[in-house]
Design a protein around this motif. Structure first.
Motif, PDB file in Angstrom:
ATOM      1  N   HIS A 188       0.663  -1.149  -0.081  1.00 50.40           N
ATOM      2  CA  HIS A 188      -0.005   0.175   0.155  1.00 50.40           C
ATOM      3  C   HIS A 188       1.101   1.118   0.150  1.00 50.40           C
ATOM      4  CE1 HIS A 188      -3.273  -2.855   0.977  1.00 50.40           C
ATOM      5  NE2 HIS A 188      -3.859  -1.843   0.713  1.00 50.40           N
ATOM      6  N   ARG A 189       2.064   1.304   0.452  1.00 50.34           N
ATOM      7  CA  ARG A 189       2.971   2.349   0.506  1.00 50.34           C
ATOM      8  C   ARG A 189       4.036   2.268  -0.456  1.00 50.34           C
ATOM      9  NH1 ARG A 189       0.454   1.001   4.686  1.00 50.34           N
ATOM     10  NH2 ARG A 189       0.166   2.586   6.353  1.00 50.34           N
ATOM     11  N   GLY A 190       4.070   1.377  -1.521  1.00 53.17           N
ATOM     12  CA  GLY A 190       5.032   1.406  -2.604  1.00 53.17           C
ATOM     13  C   GLY A 190       6.367   0.929  -2.017  1.00 53.17           C
ATOM     14  N   ILE A 191       6.583   0.185  -1.002  1.00 51.75           N
ATOM     15  CA  ILE A 191       7.852  -0.465  -0.370  1.00 51.75           C
ATOM     16  C   ILE A 191       8.062  -1.707  -1.064  1.00 51.75           C
ATOM     17  CG2 ILE A 191       9.075  -0.887   1.564  1.00 51.75           C
ATOM     18  CD1 ILE A 191       6.962   1.183   2.962  1.00 51.75           C
ATOM     19  N   ALA A 192       9.276  -1.807  -1.452  1.00 48.39           N
ATOM     20  CA  ALA A 192       9.765  -3.252  -1.959  1.00 48.39           C
ATOM     21  C   ALA A 192       9.823  -4.363  -0.818  1.00 48.39           C
ATOM     22  CB  ALA A 192      11.434  -3.275  -2.343  1.00 48.39           C
ATOM     23  N   LEU A 193       9.173  -5.271  -1.043  1.00 49.20           N
ATOM     24  CA  LEU A 193       8.944  -6.380  -0.160  1.00 49.20           C
ATOM     25  C   LEU A 193      10.243  -7.039   0.394  1.00 49.20           C
ATOM     26  CD1 LEU A 193       5.665  -8.190  -1.524  1.00 49.20           C
ATOM     27  CD2 LEU A 193       5.853  -6.294   0.130  1.00 49.20           C
ATOM     28  N   PHE A 194      11.086  -7.306  -0.669  1.00 52.48           N
ATOM     29  CA  PHE A 194      12.176  -8.335  -0.406  1.00 52.48           C
ATOM     30  C   PHE A 194      13.559  -7.389  -0.513  1.00 52.48           C
ATOM     31  CE2 PHE A 194       8.805 -11.085  -1.948  1.00 52.48           C
ATOM     32  CZ  PHE A 194       8.690 -11.765  -0.936  1.00 52.48           C
ATOM     33  N   SER A 195      14.685  -7.961   0.446  1.00 53.64           N
ATOM     34  CA  SER A 195      15.763  -7.024   0.247  1.00 53.64           C
ATOM     35  C   SER A 195      16.512  -7.657  -0.935  1.00 53.64           C
ATOM     36  CB  SER A 195      16.494  -7.526   1.541  1.00 53.64           C
ATOM     37  OG  SER A 195      17.052  -8.745   1.677  1.00 53.64           O
ATOM     38  N   ASP A 196      17.459  -6.822  -1.383  1.00 52.71           N
ATOM     39  CA  ASP A 196      18.090  -7.032  -2.663  1.00 52.71           C
ATOM     40  C   ASP A 196      19.343  -7.942  -2.376  1.00 52.71           C
ATOM     41  OD1 ASP A 196      16.551  -5.441  -4.220  1.00 52.71           O
ATOM     42  OD2 ASP A 196      18.041  -3.667  -3.745  1.00 52.71           O
ATOM     43  N   ASP A 197      19.817  -8.258  -1.183  1.00 55.21           N
ATOM     44  CA  ASP A 197      21.058  -8.969  -0.661  1.00 55.21           C
ATOM     45  C   ASP A 197      20.849 -10.400  -0.566  1.00 55.21           C
ATOM     46  OD1 ASP A 197      19.559  -8.492   1.549  1.00 55.21           O
ATOM     47  OD2 ASP A 197      21.410  -7.771   2.583  1.00 55.21           O
ATOM     48  N   CYS A 198      19.438 -10.859  -0.955  1.00 52.62           N
ATOM     49  CA  CYS A 198      19.112 -12.273  -0.721  1.00 52.62           C
ATOM     50  C   CYS A 198      19.520 -13.118  -1.758  1.00 52.62           C
ATOM     51  CB  CYS A 198      17.679 -12.452  -0.577  1.00 52.62           C
ATOM     52  SG  CYS A 198      17.259 -11.626   0.683  1.00 52.62           S
TER      53      CYS A 198
END
Length: 64
Positions: A54-64
């Protein structure tokens, strides 16, 4: 025992930090209401993902 940004359930490890922090906040609140730990983790992750979307925030971290 409440979770923190340094100590959290393994199921939250791939979430982006802001989403993980929200999931931790939600899970701790659910535990305070006597919800089962496993259920609290699942519900908290689902709600934190909704919160992020709902806030346009990425769900997953890029360092996975």
């Amino acid at each position: 025992m409440p979770w923190t940004s340094e100590r959290y359930p393994n199921a939250m490890r791939h979430l982006a930090p802001p989403v993980r922090d929200k999931a931790i906040e939600i899970a701790n609140a659910l535990l305070a209401e006597q919800m089962d730990e496993g259920m609290a983790i699942r519900v908290a992750i689902a709600r934190a993902k909704q919160w992020a979307q709902h806030r346009g925030i990425a769900l997953f971290s890029d360092d996975c």
